[in-house]
Motif scaffolding. Structure first.
Motif, PDB file in Angstrom:
ATOM      1  N   LEU B  11     -18.360 -18.581 -30.654  1.00  0.00           N
ATOM      2  CA  LEU B  11     -17.860 -17.258 -31.049  1.00  0.00           C
ATOM      3  C   LEU B  11     -17.132 -17.327 -32.384  1.00  0.00           C
ATOM      4  O   LEU B  11     -17.406 -16.553 -33.304  1.00  0.00           O
ATOM      5  CB  LEU B  11     -16.918 -16.703 -29.973  1.00  0.00           C
ATOM      6  N   ALA B  12     -16.226 -18.298 -32.482  1.00  0.00           N
ATOM      7  CA  ALA B  12     -15.410 -18.410 -33.693  1.00  0.00           C
ATOM      8  C   ALA B  12     -16.267 -18.799 -34.888  1.00  0.00           C
ATOM      9  O   ALA B  12     -16.023 -18.337 -36.022  1.00  0.00           O
ATOM     10  CB  ALA B  12     -14.297 -19.424 -33.475  1.00  0.00           C
ATOM     11  N   GLU B  17     -27.226 -16.115 -33.175  1.00  0.00           N
ATOM     12  CA  GLU B  17     -27.915 -15.557 -32.005  1.00  0.00           C
ATOM     13  C   GLU B  17     -26.916 -14.986 -30.987  1.00  0.00           C
ATOM     14  O   GLU B  17     -27.160 -13.948 -30.382  1.00  0.00           O
ATOM     15  CB  GLU B  17     -28.790 -16.628 -31.333  1.00  0.00           C
ATOM     16  N   THR B  18     -25.792 -15.675 -30.840  1.00  0.00           N
ATOM     17  CA  THR B  18     -24.772 -15.189 -29.901  1.00  0.00           C
ATOM     18  C   THR B  18     -24.267 -13.818 -30.333  1.00  0.00           C
ATOM     19  O   THR B  18     -24.211 -12.877 -29.532  1.00  0.00           O
ATOM     20  CB  THR B  18     -23.586 -16.172 -29.846  1.00  0.00           C
ATOM     21  N   TRP B  19     -23.931 -13.694 -31.607  1.00  0.00           N
ATOM     22  CA  TRP B  19     -23.401 -12.414 -32.095  1.00  0.00           C
ATOM     23  C   TRP B  19     -24.475 -11.326 -32.140  1.00  0.00           C
ATOM     24  O   TRP B  19     -24.190 -10.149 -31.915  1.00  0.00           O
ATOM     25  CB  TRP B  19     -22.728 -12.600 -33.458  1.00  0.00           C
ATOM     26  N   TRP B  20     -25.732 -11.738 -32.386  1.00  0.00           N
ATOM     27  CA  TRP B  20     -26.822 -10.749 -32.345  1.00  0.00           C
ATOM     28  C   TRP B  20     -26.954 -10.197 -30.919  1.00  0.00           C
ATOM     29  O   TRP B  20     -27.113  -8.984 -30.721  1.00  0.00           O
ATOM     30  CB  TRP B  20     -28.142 -11.416 -32.769  1.00  0.00           C
ATOM     31  N   LEU B 203     -20.563 -15.608 -23.923  1.00  0.00           N
ATOM     32  CA  LEU B 203     -20.892 -14.204 -23.646  1.00  0.00           C
ATOM     33  C   LEU B 203     -20.074 -13.676 -22.468  1.00  0.00           C
ATOM     34  O   LEU B 203     -19.694 -12.500 -22.442  1.00  0.00           O
ATOM     35  CB  LEU B 203     -22.396 -14.056 -23.369  1.00  0.00           C
ATOM     36  N   GLY B 204     -19.827 -14.561 -21.510  1.00  0.00           N
ATOM     37  CA  GLY B 204     -18.979 -14.178 -20.377  1.00  0.00           C
ATOM     38  C   GLY B 204     -17.585 -13.811 -20.840  1.00  0.00           C
ATOM     39  O   GLY B 204     -16.986 -12.833 -20.349  1.00  0.00           O
ATOM     40  N   ILE B 205     -17.084 -14.558 -21.817  1.00  0.00           N
ATOM     41  CA  ILE B 205     -15.743 -14.255 -22.370  1.00  0.00           C
ATOM     42  C   ILE B 205     -15.762 -12.869 -23.019  1.00  0.00           C
ATOM     43  O   ILE B 205     -14.850 -12.060 -22.836  1.00  0.00           O
ATOM     44  CB  ILE B 205     -15.329 -15.345 -23.397  1.00  0.00           C
ATOM     45  N   VAL B 206     -16.834 -12.585 -23.780  1.00  0.00           N
ATOM     46  CA  VAL B 206     -16.933 -11.268 -24.440  1.00  0.00           C
ATOM     47  C   VAL B 206     -17.026 -10.157 -23.391  1.00  0.00           C
ATOM     48  O   VAL B 206     -16.353  -9.116 -23.499  1.00  0.00           O
ATOM     49  CB  VAL B 206     -18.160 -11.223 -25.382  1.00  0.00           C
ATOM     50  N   LEU B 207     -17.842 -10.378 -22.357  1.00  0.00           N
ATOM     51  CA  LEU B 207     -17.975  -9.365 -21.288  1.00  0.00           C
ATOM     52  C   LEU B 207     -16.621  -9.097 -20.620  1.00  0.00           C
ATOM     53  O   LEU B 207     -16.279  -7.955 -20.325  1.00  0.00           O
ATOM     54  CB  LEU B 207     -18.971  -9.831 -20.227  1.00  0.00           C
TER      55      LEU B 207
END
Lengths: 243, 226
Positions: B11-12, B17-20, B203-207
């Motif tokens: 993330l940092a 691909e993660t941010w997309w 992605l779990g952290i973002v969710l």
């Protein structure tokens, strides 16, 4: 030919309707029963309220006064029996919302100033611009509420709110006003102001129907009182107080 | 612990691909919420304002539809947008439009029911005043929605939360296609299945952050309503 016949029928129906409206009482109730969750909340065999009359609904709390006022204004339903307003059935009565307004015990004013409230009520009746300004000015002068006009509606006292709510109804063109306990929980000055307000309306021929526990208000204002008991109209004295 | 550290690094470090996937997921959720809100809020307000026979049945139906599992909603929409379905020619299956349509259908009953139940908490005198002053139905609807804007915001946020966290519809209708229809939840399902936890965790952290933010905003809406 067919178009002519339809037009003639429409003209005839309008004439019949206009005649009914001209001669009919403000309200005519017959064999009315309104149930709330299967329990009879209001029952009335017969009641007529004539135009220009001032009628007080009296009775203890929960006796059906407010429910009856709301039924007369089409705010509650469905019900068994019949209610006519100006000679036409209440349901889908085109005159009901133009000429009759119910004012709550603690009236609701919309956000904004008192003037905004008048303008909004007039906008609902499709009255805008110069005509709206004229009507507001007339109402303000008639009821001497000029100092309240630019005040925030939410900051008015209970008495001021009540006066603005009634004035808003008058500005919107109502000549049949139903009020739920208009002077309850008010100090004597506010109560007197409302009383003067209602007397002015009575003098001008407005039909007033109000519920109250205030015997002096009945004596001062009502031409007739109707007593409610456990949802039933139990008696209907022919005369009330004096002006 | 190492996986969690790597997840934060993804993330940092701005891993593309993660941010997309995050952006795509939020974009789908936003559009599906919009398409759910457009009919859902007026319908909730109409249920609140309406006096008609069968109102209780209508409300019960909306509440019942709210409980339908996401895969069933996915299957229902699939039957319409698959090649042999009535909307097959629109090529919505395995495309963003299919995911958005399915998610909108998923959020719609929730937004409707929450709008209806929220508006029921409004002072009944408000509606009666509008009615007695002669406000026509659409005017009353607008005024009621404006007055109940805080509960409406809650309903919208709940709808957004529902579609952001769902996996069944996105998987069935989007097909989890990389750089096209892959969302946060479908990526988590795929990567966890493969034993690749870093991206799934990130992605779990973002969710989790989205869910907490929605709860916080919802709390603010309730507080302002008071």
């Amino acid at each position: 030919m067919h178009a002519d016949a339809v037009r003639n029928d429409a003209v005839r129906n309008d004439a019949v309707r206009n005649d009914a409206v001209r001669n009919a009482p403000a309200f005519s109730v017959s064999r009315l029963t309104f149930r709330y969750e299967r329990k009879v909340a209001v029952s009335c065999d017969s009641l007529e309220i004539h135009r220009g009359e001032t009628v007080a609904f009296t009775g203890s709390n929960g006796s059906g006064k407010t429910t009856m006022l709301k039924l007369l204004n089409g705010l509650l339903g469905p019900y068994d029996g019949r209610i006519d307003f100006l000679g036409l059935p209440l349901a889908r009565n085109p005159l009901l919302r133009d000429r009759s307004v119910f004012v709550h015990q603690h009236p609701v004013l919309f956000s904004g100033t008192v003037k905004d409230n008048f303008e909004y009520a007039l906008r609902l009746k499709r009255v805008r611009g110069a005509e709206a300004a004229k009507r507001i000015a007339m109402t303000v002068e008639r009821f001497s509420i000029g100092p309240l006009l630019e005040r925030e509606a939410g900051r008015l006292s209970g008495g001021e709110t009540q006066r603005v709510a009634v004035a808003r109804a008058v500005a919107a063109g109502a000549d049949v006003i139903l009020l739920d306990e208009p002077t309850s929980s008010m100090d004597s000055a506010s109560g007197s102001a409302i009383r003067a307000f209602l007397l002015e309306l009575r003098r001008s021929g407005t039909t007033l129907v109000f519920s109250t526990h205030d015997a002096s208000l009945v004596l001062d204002l009502a031409g007739r009182s109707v007593r409610f008991e456990s949802g039933r109209v139990v008696d209907e004295p022919s005369t009330g107080g004096t002006l | 612990m190492n996986a969690l550290g790597n997840a934060f690094s993804l993330l940092a470090g701005g891993e593309r691909e993660t941010w997309w996937t995050i952006a795509t997921s939020l974009r789908f959720s936003l559009w599906s919420t919009v398409f759910a809100v457009i009919p859902g809020v007026p319908l909730g307000a109409a249920l609140f304002l309406g006096r008609f026979k069968g109102k209780r049945v209508a409300v019960a139906m909306v509440n019942a539809i709210m409980a339908v599992p996401t895969v069933v909603v996915g299957l229902f929409v699939y039957s319409f947008i698959s090649r042999s379905g009535p909307l097959g020619s629109l090529n919505m299956l395995y495309a963003p439009a299919g995911v958005i349509a399915g998610q909108a259908l998923l959020a719609f009953p929730l937004v409707t029911a929450m709008s209806y139940t929220g508006l029921q908490k409004l002072d009944p005198r408000y509606n009666e005043t509008l009615l007695t002053l002669g406000a026509r139905p659409w005017r009353r609807m607008i005024a009621i929605i404006r007055e109940g804007r805080f509960v409406i915001v809650q309903a919208v946020l709940a709808g957004f939360g529902r579609v952001t966290g769902e996996v069944g519809v996105s998987m069935m209708l989007g097909g989890n296609i990389r750089w096209y229809t892959r969302t946060m939840t479908t990526t988590i399902a795929l990567d966890a299945g493969k034993g690749e936890f870093e991206r799934a965790l990130s992605l779990g952290i973002v969710l989790l952050g989205v869910a907490l933010s929605i709860n916080f905003l919802s709390h603010l809406a309730v507080r302002d309503a008071r």
